[in-house]
Motif scaffolding. Sequence first.
Motif, PDB file in Angstrom:
ATOM      1  N   ILE A  32      45.048  82.103 -17.380  1.00 33.32           N
ATOM      2  CA  ILE A  32      44.386  82.877 -18.443  1.00 33.32           C
ATOM      3  C   ILE A  32      43.009  82.292 -18.721  1.00 33.32           C
ATOM      4  CG2 ILE A  32      44.441  83.372 -20.930  1.00 33.32           C
ATOM      5  CD1 ILE A  32      47.513  83.711 -20.610  1.00 33.32           C
ATOM      6  N   LEU A  33      42.933  80.972 -18.800  1.00 35.83           N
ATOM      7  CA  LEU A  33      41.650  80.310 -19.033  1.00 35.83           C
ATOM      8  C   LEU A  33      40.706  80.494 -17.847  1.00 35.83           C
ATOM      9  CD1 LEU A  33      42.933  77.063 -20.757  1.00 35.83           C
ATOM     10  CD2 LEU A  33      41.683  78.947 -21.833  1.00 35.83           C
ATOM     11  N   ALA A  39      35.215  85.511 -16.066  1.00 35.64           N
ATOM     12  CA  ALA A  39      34.628  86.705 -16.694  1.00 35.64           C
ATOM     13  C   ALA A  39      33.180  86.428 -17.090  1.00 35.64           C
ATOM     14  CB  ALA A  39      35.444  87.114 -17.915  1.00 35.64           C
ATOM     15  N   ARG A  40      32.863  85.172 -17.356  1.00 30.55           N
ATOM     16  CA  ARG A  40      31.519  84.783 -17.768  1.00 30.55           C
ATOM     17  C   ARG A  40      30.652  84.294 -16.601  1.00 30.55           C
ATOM     18  NH1 ARG A  40      35.198  84.038 -21.516  1.00 30.55           N
ATOM     19  NH2 ARG A  40      34.730  84.263 -23.715  1.00 30.55           N
ATOM     20  N   SER A  41      31.278  84.152 -15.414  1.00 29.21           N
ATOM     21  CA  SER A  41      30.506  83.567 -14.323  1.00 29.21           C
ATOM     22  C   SER A  41      30.658  84.293 -12.986  1.00 29.21           C
ATOM     23  CB  SER A  41      30.910  82.101 -14.131  1.00 29.21           C
ATOM     24  OG  SER A  41      32.271  81.999 -13.755  1.00 29.21           O
ATOM     25  N   SER A  42      31.825  84.848 -12.709  1.00 31.41           N
ATOM     26  CA  SER A  42      32.061  85.472 -11.410  1.00 31.41           C
ATOM     27  C   SER A  42      33.030  86.644 -11.549  1.00 31.41           C
ATOM     28  CB  SER A  42      32.644  84.441 -10.429  1.00 31.41           C
ATOM     29  OG  SER A  42      32.965  85.057  -9.202  1.00 31.41           O
ATOM     30  N   PRO A  43      32.491  87.836 -11.824  1.00 34.45           N
ATOM     31  CA  PRO A  43      33.367  89.005 -11.951  1.00 34.45           C
ATOM     32  C   PRO A  43      34.247  89.246 -10.721  1.00 34.45           C
ATOM     33  CG  PRO A  43      31.164  89.518 -12.731  1.00 34.45           C
ATOM     34  CD  PRO A  43      31.105  88.157 -12.098  1.00 34.45           C
ATOM     35  N   ARG A  44      33.771  88.848  -9.549  1.00 30.04           N
ATOM     36  CA  ARG A  44      34.554  89.024  -8.327  1.00 30.04           C
ATOM     37  C   ARG A  44      35.827  88.172  -8.376  1.00 30.04           C
ATOM     38  NH1 ARG A  44      35.049  86.362  -3.606  1.00 30.04           N
ATOM     39  NH2 ARG A  44      33.404  84.894  -4.133  1.00 30.04           N
ATOM     40  N   LEU A  45      35.704  86.913  -8.772  1.00 28.26           N
ATOM     41  CA  LEU A  45      36.882  86.045  -8.868  1.00 28.26           C
ATOM     42  C   LEU A  45      37.787  86.468 -10.028  1.00 28.26           C
ATOM     43  CD1 LEU A  45      35.319  82.565  -8.069  1.00 28.26           C
ATOM     44  CD2 LEU A  45      36.859  83.920  -6.642  1.00 28.26           C
ATOM     45  N   GLU A  46      37.173  86.938 -11.110  1.00 29.83           N
ATOM     46  CA  GLU A  46      37.964  87.458 -12.233  1.00 29.83           C
ATOM     47  C   GLU A  46      38.857  88.604 -11.759  1.00 29.83           C
ATOM     48  OE1 GLU A  46      37.198  89.690 -16.512  1.00 29.83           O
ATOM     49  OE2 GLU A  46      35.669  89.736 -14.944  1.00 29.83           O
ATOM     50  N   LEU A  50      42.982  89.049 -11.588  1.00 28.32           N
ATOM     51  CA  LEU A  50      43.644  90.155 -12.280  1.00 28.32           C
ATOM     52  C   LEU A  50      44.417  91.055 -11.323  1.00 28.32           C
ATOM     53  CD1 LEU A  50      40.854  91.080 -14.850  1.00 28.32           C
ATOM     54  CD2 LEU A  50      43.037  89.926 -15.309  1.00 28.32           C
ATOM     55  N   ALA A  51      44.034  91.061 -10.051  1.00 27.67           N
ATOM     56  CA  ALA A  51      44.707  91.894  -9.053  1.00 27.67           C
ATOM     57  C   ALA A  51      45.771  91.119  -8.277  1.00 27.67           C
ATOM     58  CB  ALA A  51      43.675  92.466  -8.083  1.00 27.67           C
ATOM     59  N   HIS A  52      45.953  89.855  -8.579  1.00 28.76           N
ATOM     60  CA  HIS A  52      46.923  89.039  -7.835  1.00 28.76           C
ATOM     61  C   HIS A  52      48.316  89.660  -7.973  1.00 28.76           C
ATOM     62  CE1 HIS A  52      49.501  85.616  -6.792  1.00 28.76           C
ATOM     63  NE2 HIS A  52      48.464  85.197  -6.085  1.00 28.76           N
ATOM     64  N   PRO A  53      49.068  89.770  -6.872  1.00 28.12           N
ATOM     65  CA  PRO A  53      50.367  90.441  -6.940  1.00 28.12           C
ATOM     66  C   PRO A  53      51.385  89.752  -7.852  1.00 28.12           C
ATOM     67  CG  PRO A  53      49.888  89.675  -4.699  1.00 28.12           C
ATOM     68  CD  PRO A  53      48.701  89.383  -5.530  1.00 28.12           C
ATOM     69  N   ARG A  54      51.353  88.443  -7.938  1.00 26.69           N
ATOM     70  CA  ARG A  54      52.348  87.729  -8.757  1.00 26.69           C
ATOM     71  C   ARG A  54      51.872  87.496 -10.188  1.00 26.69           C
ATOM     72  NH1 ARG A  54      56.864  84.003  -7.691  1.00 26.69           N
ATOM     73  NH2 ARG A  54      57.111  82.786  -9.579  1.00 26.69           N
ATOM     74  N   ARG A  60      46.850  90.548 -16.948  1.00 27.96           N
ATOM     75  CA  ARG A  60      46.353  91.809 -17.526  1.00 27.96           C
ATOM     76  C   ARG A  60      47.059  92.118 -18.838  1.00 27.96           C
ATOM     77  NH1 ARG A  60      46.934  93.222 -12.159  1.00 27.96           N
ATOM     78  NH2 ARG A  60      48.757  94.502 -12.631  1.00 27.96           N
ATOM     79  N   LEU A  61      48.350  91.847 -18.913  1.00 27.29           N
ATOM     80  CA  LEU A  61      49.117  92.075 -20.137  1.00 27.29           C
ATOM     81  C   LEU A  61      48.558  91.238 -21.285  1.00 27.29           C
ATOM     82  CD1 LEU A  61      51.594  93.555 -21.282  1.00 27.29           C
ATOM     83  CD2 LEU A  61      52.958  91.576 -20.617  1.00 27.29           C
TER      84      LEU A  61
END
Length: 124
Positions: A32-33, A39-46, A50-54, A60-61
């Motif tokens: 989460i952190l 979110a403040r530095s790399s939207p691609r990694l964010e 968020l899309a990680h299957p596990r 996201r919840l």
Amino acid sequence: MRWLWFALGWLMLALGFIGALLPVMPTTIFLILAVACFARSSPRLEQRLLAHPRYGPTLRLWREQGAISRKGKCFAGAGMALGFALFWWGAHPSWKLALWVGLVFAASAGYVLSRPAPRVRSLG
């Protein structure tokens, strides 16, 4: 400042990875952190987190509802109880230290348990 958020994101991701391997170290809070830092530095990694299957659905919840599933609450509570038991057994702390650590665990468990359950989304 962006580089600092980026470095913190990687640190949190590394701690989350370690937590996934060690049974008494949390995973989700570090992820989460990491999402917050990215979110403040790399939207691609964010977005990758968020899309990680596990872990993506849990992340996201939390982001969308501030919610923790019943299963997540059970695992968190059990992990904290196990962590305290291992601390008590392995460290043989003084009663003052054991009380302090127990209060920290109790406050953490109280916070986790006080989070709302996920809202069911309507289909229409």
